[in-house]
Write an enzyme that holds these catalytic residues in place. Structure first.
Site, PDB file in Angstrom:
ATOM      1  N   LYS A 149       0.811  -1.229   0.000  1.00 12.60           N
ATOM      2  CA  LYS A 149       0.000   0.000   0.000  1.00 12.60           C
ATOM      3  C   LYS A 149       0.845   1.280   0.000  1.00 12.60           C
ATOM      4  O   LYS A 149       0.442   2.291  -0.560  1.00 12.60           O
ATOM      5  CB  LYS A 149      -0.949   0.014   1.210  1.00 12.60           C
ATOM      6  CG  LYS A 149      -2.048  -1.053   1.131  1.00 12.60           C
ATOM      7  CD  LYS A 149      -3.014  -0.903   2.291  1.00 12.60           C
ATOM      8  CE  LYS A 149      -4.077  -1.988   2.272  1.00 12.60           C
ATOM      9  NZ  LYS A 149      -5.096  -1.791   3.324  1.00 12.60           N
ATOM     10  N   ASP A 199     -10.370   2.598   2.812  1.00 10.51           N
ATOM     11  CA  ASP A 199     -10.522   1.924   4.109  1.00 10.51           C
ATOM     12  C   ASP A 199     -11.314   2.776   5.109  1.00 10.51           C
ATOM     13  O   ASP A 199     -12.130   2.252   5.874  1.00 10.51           O
ATOM     14  CB  ASP A 199      -9.155   1.572   4.700  1.00 10.51           C
ATOM     15  CG  ASP A 199      -8.513   0.373   4.000  1.00 10.51           C
ATOM     16  OD1 ASP A 199      -9.258  -0.454   3.434  1.00 10.51           O
ATOM     17  OD2 ASP A 199      -7.276   0.272   4.020  1.00 10.51           O
TER      18      ASP A 199
END
Ligand code: ATR
Length: 276
Positions: free
Chosen positions: A65, A101
């Site tokens: 990420k 998220d």
């Protein structure tokens, strides 16, 4: 045919292909969503060849990420606040990165924990990558103060420094005091999973109207959530965060905004049960 991917190392545990595969079927989209194992040394080359390989975009999971954050040409505000990218797409020929998220966390609580947005103070246990997304979501929802506590205090302090005002840091010994004033208590640690020691957080001193949630969803009823239920707190499990964080990516690659349904939840739960 639009192609999308999820890349990680390892990748076999990812449930994203089930989620996106379900939506591709439901909406009869002529597209694909492929799980691709990319070792850390190859990730730069993988991102560089996305366009040539005909991908519309994809998801990025552990440990890529941060590399995705560095690789994209444009980043959305959530990715910048969190410092990581979990969703990639092309816009005007440029590789863009976002982070869904925090959206997934908030959308799950909107579904399952009515009133959570009225809270003002949160206690966040754990200071990993997921904790950053949680704190970002809490700030966006209007929480005035979040206290992040962690076994390794330095990581909590780094997170508090990243966000600045409104985020305090401490060790796990702060939990007992903070639990008395928190409107929302969030576990982001894997402590208690896979036979490891549960943090044994005593929730009996929590406010009577306090709420609790866990971002871990294996098992669905984590030791932390069991304690919350036993203390009569309102609680929400973490599976919906996984399901909801997938929505914006699907929409970007395939042009349809999909729904998080009970059917999807049951599908993913069945897979979690089958691979325990
Ligand atoms: P993620 O990015 O998914 O949040 P991570 O970066 O590995 O995952 O972070 C895991 C979190 O769980 C950390 O806060 C970690 O604490 P440390 O920073 O001290 O390592 C916490 N954690 C994991 N196992 C734990 C345990 N047995 N007891 C206490 N905290 C634990």
């Amino acid at each position: 045919m639009a192609r999308a991917f999820v890349c990680g190392w390892p990748i076999h545990h990812s449930r994203s292909p089930i989620i996106h595969g379900h939506w591709l079927t439901v909406h009869a989209v002529a597209g694909s969503y492929e799980a691709i194992a990319v070792p850390p040394g190859d990730i730069g080359g993988f991102f560089a060849s996305l366009r040539a390989d005909g991908f519309a975009g994809g998801n990025v999971t552990i440990p890529h990420k941060e590399a995705a954050y560095a690789a994209v040409e444009d980043r959305d505000a959530d990715a910048m606040a969190i410092g990581a990218v979990n969703t990639m797409w092309f816009a005007n020929g440029r590789l863009c990165g976002g982070n869904t998220d925090a959206y997934g966390f908030a959308a799950n609580l909107d579904d399952r924990l009515a009133g959570w947005r009225d809270g003002r103070e949160a206690l966040v246990i754990g200071a990993g990558g997921a904790s950053r997304a949680v704190i970002h979501a809490l700030r966006q929802a209007g929480y005035r103060r979040s206290t992040v506590v962690n076994r390794t205090v330095a990581r909590a302090e780094a997170l508090a420094a990243h966000f600045g005002e409104g985020v305090d840091a401490g060790g796990l010994d702060r939990i007992e005091a903070e639990i008395r004033s928190a409107d929302l208590i969030v576990n982001t640690t894997a402590a208690g999973m896979d036979g490891s020691e549960d943090l044994a957080i005593d929730l009996s001193h929590a406010r009577r109207d306090a709420m609790a949630t866990d971002i871990v969803y294996v098992p669905l009823m984590t030791p932390f959530l069991r304690r919350a239920a036993a203390a009569d707190l309102r609680w929400a499990d973490g599976l919906g965060m996984l399901l909801h964080q997938a929505v914006p990516g699907f929409e970007k690659w395939f042009g349809i905004r999909p729904q998080v349904t009970e059917e999807l939840r049951r599908l993913v739960l069945a897979d979690l049960e089958a691979h325990r």
